[in-house]
Design a protein around this motif. Structure first.
Motif, PDB file in Angstrom:
ATOM      1  N   SER A 119     -22.082  11.208  41.496  1.00  0.00           N
ATOM      2  CA  SER A 119     -21.299  12.320  40.963  1.00  0.00           C
ATOM      3  C   SER A 119     -19.827  12.181  41.317  1.00  0.00           C
ATOM      4  O   SER A 119     -18.951  12.534  40.526  1.00  0.00           O
ATOM      5  N   TYR A 121     -27.124  10.370  44.946  1.00  0.00           N
ATOM      6  CA  TYR A 121     -26.808  11.263  43.830  1.00  0.00           C
ATOM      7  C   TYR A 121     -25.374  11.785  43.962  1.00  0.00           C
ATOM      8  O   TYR A 121     -24.610  11.816  42.982  1.00  0.00           O
ATOM      9  N   LEU A 166     -28.831  16.042  39.164  1.00  0.00           N
ATOM     10  CA  LEU A 166     -27.542  16.610  39.531  1.00  0.00           C
ATOM     11  C   LEU A 166     -26.801  16.987  38.256  1.00  0.00           C
ATOM     12  O   LEU A 166     -26.574  16.137  37.391  1.00  0.00           O
ATOM     13  N   VAL A 200     -26.953  21.113  47.160  1.00  0.00           N
ATOM     14  CA  VAL A 200     -28.370  20.963  46.848  1.00  0.00           C
ATOM     15  C   VAL A 200     -28.948  22.341  46.540  1.00  0.00           C
ATOM     16  O   VAL A 200     -28.744  23.295  47.304  1.00  0.00           O
ATOM     17  N   LEU A 207     -27.356  19.803  42.712  1.00  0.00           N
ATOM     18  CA  LEU A 207     -28.442  18.821  42.710  1.00  0.00           C
ATOM     19  C   LEU A 207     -29.742  19.572  42.889  1.00  0.00           C
ATOM     20  O   LEU A 207     -30.041  20.082  43.977  1.00  0.00           O
TER      21      LEU A 207
END
Length: 258
Positions: free
Chosen positions: A108, A104, A159, A8, A88
């Motif tokens: 991915s 998310y 992302l 993140v 992300l």
């Protein structure tokens, strides 16, 4: 088969007291978090001091404010050095739901070649001017990519495959400020990066709730107008190839817009 090792990434400029709340919410998801302080002058970076001992958190401080895109570029380069494959991006102002981070990451993991773009689901807190105004940018972004599948060109929770994102940045001198989100979306589509769209609730916090905004109506709309002028010229040059390459291979996987 490509792999996905995401992190993140939270760029922040003068976000105020909401910043540690946003960071804590992301850390609570059990994921690595990197915060890029983009030359903040409001003391908000110091509010992260109690969190600095957290093993999954790193804070990067840039001396001067260079814009959201520049902060993301810096953070993405550092993420690649650490061995992360995807970033992300989340806004620091509390608009984006941290509890969707696992979803998310899951998308991915299933489609590591793809960029996963948030499609904002607005509630009553969203200013009508912002909701309706973004439709103009969305129209141009989809024209410039022949409908590759950019449901929202301005939403910041996304992302990205990190290597492809850095390559996009290195292909242009632009996309370093408010133009970051729409310009990299178009340029990723030009490169043929598949895009998935994930419906994502967004909340505009009031001033009393700690909400802040760096959006400046005249300045930022002028920047977007100039950006789409440039991108349209780029689109015209690429049109024969774009027309022949086919559609986004993951287009059918995005939930239909309501």
């Amino acid at each position: 088969m490509p792999e996905s090792r995401p992190v993140v990434l939270i760029p922040s400029y003068n976000t105020g007291p909401i910043l540690p709340t946003t960071v804590e919410a992301a850390l609570a998801m059990g994921v690595p978090v990197r915060v890029v302080i983009d030359g903040s002058t409001d003391g908000s970076a110091d509010l992260l001091s109690p969190l600095l001992s957290h093993p999954r958190l790193q804070v990067i401080r840039l001396e001067r404010n260079a814009g959201k895109g520049s902060a993301v570029l810096h953070g993405t380069r550092e993420a690649l050095k650490e061995g992360f494959t995807h970033v992300l991006c989340m806004d620091a102002d509390g608009q984006h739901p941290a509890d969707l981070i696992p979803r998310y990451f899951s998308c991915s993991a299933m489609y590591p070649e793809a960029a996963v773009f948030g499609r904002p689901v607005f509630d009553a807190s969203a200013p009508a001017l912002r909701v309706n105004g973004r439709k103009v940018s969305n129209f141009w972004a989809n024209l410039e990519t022949l409908g590759w599948g950019i449901d929202d060109s301005l939403f910041g929770m996304r992302l990205y495959p990190a290597k492809e994102l850095v390559e996009v940045f290195e292909s242009t001198f632009f996309a370093r400020r408010f133009d970051f989100d729409p310009e990299v979306a178009v340029r990723l589509a030009w490169r043929g990066v598949p895009i998935l769209n994930l419906p994502t609730p967004v909340r505009y916090l009031s001033r009393e709730e700690g909400g802040v905004s760096q959006f400046r109506y005249l300045r930022d709309n002028a920047l977007l107008t100039w950006m789409h002028t440039r991108l349209f010229l780029g689109f015209v040059l690429r049109l024969p190839w774009l027309a022949l390459r086919g559609e986004n291979p993951l287009l059918s996987l995005s939930p239909p817009a309501s």
